[in-house]
Design a protein around this motif. Sequence first.
Motif, PDB file in Angstrom:
ATOM      1  N   ILE A 176       0.872  -1.183   0.062  1.00 57.65           N
ATOM      2  CA  ILE A 176       0.176   0.036  -0.104  1.00 57.65           C
ATOM      3  C   ILE A 176       0.765   1.391   0.190  1.00 57.65           C
ATOM      4  CG2 ILE A 176      -1.667   1.365   1.241  1.00 57.65           C
ATOM      5  CD1 ILE A 176      -2.807  -1.110   2.230  1.00 57.65           C
ATOM      6  N   TYR A 177       1.683   1.284   0.519  1.00 55.27           N
ATOM      7  CA  TYR A 177       2.739   2.503   1.004  1.00 55.27           C
ATOM      8  C   TYR A 177       3.208   3.181  -0.557  1.00 55.27           C
ATOM      9  CZ  TYR A 177       6.188   5.395   2.959  1.00 55.27           C
ATOM     10  OH  TYR A 177       7.127   6.705   3.310  1.00 55.27           O
ATOM     11  N   ARG A 178       3.847   2.095  -1.180  1.00 54.72           N
ATOM     12  CA  ARG A 178       4.530   2.642  -2.509  1.00 54.72           C
ATOM     13  C   ARG A 178       3.253   3.178  -3.556  1.00 54.72           C
ATOM     14  NH1 ARG A 178       8.298   2.914  -6.255  1.00 54.72           N
ATOM     15  NH2 ARG A 178       7.964   2.439  -8.382  1.00 54.72           N
ATOM     16  N   LYS A 179       2.294   2.319  -3.347  1.00 59.54           N
ATOM     17  CA  LYS A 179       1.073   2.974  -4.311  1.00 59.54           C
ATOM     18  C   LYS A 179       0.495   4.375  -3.779  1.00 59.54           C
ATOM     19  CE  LYS A 179      -0.461  -1.547  -5.521  1.00 59.54           C
ATOM     20  NZ  LYS A 179      -0.625  -1.368  -6.995  1.00 59.54           N
ATOM     21  N   GLY A 209      10.659  13.344  -1.200  1.00 62.03           N
ATOM     22  CA  GLY A 209      10.071  14.389  -0.031  1.00 62.03           C
ATOM     23  C   GLY A 209       8.961  13.781   0.614  1.00 62.03           C
ATOM     24  N   LEU A 210       8.139  13.042  -0.127  1.00 61.44           N
ATOM     25  CA  LEU A 210       6.916  12.659   0.585  1.00 61.44           C
ATOM     26  C   LEU A 210       7.350  11.471   1.439  1.00 61.44           C
ATOM     27  CD1 LEU A 210       4.303  12.463  -2.549  1.00 61.44           C
ATOM     28  CD2 LEU A 210       4.370  14.043  -0.595  1.00 61.44           C
ATOM     29  N   ASP A 211       8.292  10.612   0.990  1.00 57.75           N
ATOM     30  CA  ASP A 211       8.795   9.408   1.793  1.00 57.75           C
ATOM     31  C   ASP A 211       9.488   9.917   3.017  1.00 57.75           C
ATOM     32  OD1 ASP A 211       9.214   6.878   2.142  1.00 57.75           O
ATOM     33  OD2 ASP A 211      11.233   6.716   1.469  1.00 57.75           O
ATOM     34  N   GLU A 216       3.388  10.699  11.265  1.00 59.88           N
ATOM     35  CA  GLU A 216       2.072  11.029  11.525  1.00 59.88           C
ATOM     36  C   GLU A 216       1.300  11.482   9.937  1.00 59.88           C
ATOM     37  OE1 GLU A 216      -1.108  14.016  13.918  1.00 59.88           O
ATOM     38  OE2 GLU A 216       1.439  14.181  14.379  1.00 59.88           O
ATOM     39  N   ASP A 217       1.943  12.276   9.253  1.00 57.90           N
ATOM     40  CA  ASP A 217       1.386  12.610   7.981  1.00 57.90           C
ATOM     41  C   ASP A 217       1.245  11.348   7.013  1.00 57.90           C
ATOM     42  OD1 ASP A 217       1.213  15.194   8.587  1.00 57.90           O
ATOM     43  OD2 ASP A 217       3.136  15.762   7.882  1.00 57.90           O
ATOM     44  N   ARG A 218       2.194  10.579   6.981  1.00 57.81           N
ATOM     45  CA  ARG A 218       2.404   9.352   6.185  1.00 57.81           C
ATOM     46  C   ARG A 218       1.178   8.333   6.505  1.00 57.81           C
ATOM     47  NH1 ARG A 218       7.842   7.255   6.125  1.00 57.81           N
ATOM     48  NH2 ARG A 218       8.161   8.137   8.145  1.00 57.81           N
TER      49      ARG A 218
END
Length: 281
Positions: A176-179, A209-211, A216-218
Amino acid sequence: MLNIPETTELIQKIRTRKEIKQLASHVLSKTMLEKLGDGAKIVEFKSVILNYADKNENANLRLKRELYREIKIPSYQVRDLLEINKGFFKKLVDNQILVSSYQKKWTYGMVKYFSYTNILRCIHSSEFKELKKNYDANHEKNVKRAAKANKTKLEKGVHMLESFDFRIRKIEPDLIYRKMILTKLNHDKLVEEEYPEKYYYISSPSYEGLDSAPEEDRNRWVDNYIRHHLTNYDKISDYLGQIVFKQYMYDNLLSDWVTKQIRTVYPFYKRNTYVSQYCKH
């Protein structure tokens, strides 16, 4: 009992030298005023006034009297203070039982302001006591009637939700994370193209940057990805919006129901644990 703020809190609402000097002239002795001098800071005036009032009962009474007269609060705060609704509040104002000090224009209209002195004068009046007695009696009945109506609405809402075919697509949790990151990256790039000013002072969106965003945001992004991309939540929500479902207090009901359904497949949903459980960095 009326829950009026303490003098230590009320005095902080005084912001100008003119106001604090006027207050000091009513509370402090002439000798104390001369010792302070005109050049004293506002915070020094407040400190001396509070210390003196704490030690002198008459000074404390004078301080309360002046603060109650000078500090004004808007109508909505008065309603909360008196624990009354708009209808009863309007009746008090229209009949001059509660008198405003002035009114101020805001973007949503004129707002009346009331001093604590006038509020206290109102609640000690015989007219207010009689009206409040009748109000409390009727208000209790109305609260019970509203609670019964809300219970009926909730039961109807639950029945409606249970009639939906809520679908959840199952994939391995660690995929799920990569998607999610790729989906959010595409979304953010589209936003950057449409609203370039939003990214004027920050770097363009990137996978890295997103990674590296706060955990908490992720976790929240994963929850959003599951709800919007792995279920038919959006279709159900749109349908409910069309039938005015959300206007009736059902927002929390819908959220709780969706959470319960999703957790049957993804137990970590809205528990802020996904990243620590499935992401190895």
